[in-house]
Design a protein around this motif. Structure first.
Motif, mmCIF file in Angstrom:
data_model
loop_
_atom_site.group_PDB
_atom_site.id
_atom_site.type_symbol
_atom_site.label_atom_id
_atom_site.label_comp_id
_atom_site.label_asym_id
_atom_site.label_seq_id
_atom_site.Cartn_x
_atom_site.Cartn_y
_atom_site.Cartn_z
ATOM 1 N N CYS A 13 -10.664 32.424 -29.644
ATOM 2 C CA CYS A 13 -10.797 31.146 -30.336
ATOM 3 C C CYS A 13 -11.906 31.311 -31.369
ATOM 4 N N CYS A 47 -15.052 28.384 -30.068
ATOM 5 C CA CYS A 47 -15.824 28.592 -28.827
ATOM 6 C C CYS A 47 -15.762 30.044 -28.361
ATOM 7 N N CYS A 100 -8.419 27.675 -29.315
ATOM 8 C CA CYS A 100 -7.954 27.366 -27.964
ATOM 9 C C CYS A 100 -7.535 25.898 -27.922
ATOM 10 N N CYS A 143 -10.561 23.305 -28.143
ATOM 11 C CA CYS A 143 -11.142 23.158 -29.478
ATOM 12 C C CYS A 143 -10.159 22.496 -30.428
ATOM 13 N N ARG A 181 -17.828 23.112 -22.957
ATOM 14 C CA ARG A 181 -17.085 22.420 -21.906
ATOM 15 C C ARG A 181 -17.300 23.147 -20.573
HETATM 16 ZN ZN LIG Z 1 -12.147 27.182 -28.377
#
Ligand SMILES: [Zn+2]
Length: 149
Positions: free
Chosen positions: A22, A25, A59, A62, A122
């Motif tokens: 990603c 993140c 991802c 996100c 997260r």
């Molecule tokens: Zn991500």
């Protein structure tokens, strides 16, 4: 090539360019339970094309949080700034890791706004970083500071 559909070949190129991570993140596709999306950085709804320069690998988390946002609030300066742009900016120039590589820290207004708006820390992602670090699969080398910069 400005069609609004992402072709299978474009998807392959985007994944290859992002090295399967990603671009926000830096979660790795190989260790994700949800599918990754090819995201339009400038959303199609705002006229963004499907040229490779407007595409990024994201991802699901996100991608959901970014939605059609291009800007966010920097919690430190309380200014509205542009979110991180994976094609024109480098991750390591806007973000850094905490000591155990589980938390992404924004180091610029753009970095801080992106951490906030996309929820780059997260709970599930933090736990995965911890496990992958222990097994030597995290962090991706591209996210680490370079001495010559
Ligand atoms: Zn991500």
């Amino acid at each position: 090539m400005s069609n609004d559909r992402v072709t299978a070949e474009q998807r392959r190129l985007v994944i290859e360019r992002a090295k399967g991570c990603c671009e926000y993140c830096v979660s790795q596709m190989d260790f994700a339970t949800q599918s990754f999306s090819v995201e339009h950085i400038l959303p199609r709804a705002k006229g963004g094309s499907s040229d490779l320069e407007n595409l990024a690998l994201a991802c699901q988390g996100c991608n959901n949080h970014k939605f059609i946002k291009m800007e966010g609030l920097d919690p430190l300066t309380e200014q509205t700034v542009s979110l991180f742009h994976p094609r024109t900016q480098r991750w390591r120039n806007h973000f850094a890791w905490n000591d155990d590589y589980t938390i992404v820290i924004g180091t610029t207004p753009t970095g801080r706004a992106t951490v906030n708006e996309l929820y780059l820390n997260r709970a599930g992602v933090i736990n995965l970083r911890r496990v992958l670090f222990a097994s030597g699969e995290h962090p991706p080398s591209e996210t680490l500071p370079k001495r010559d910069e």
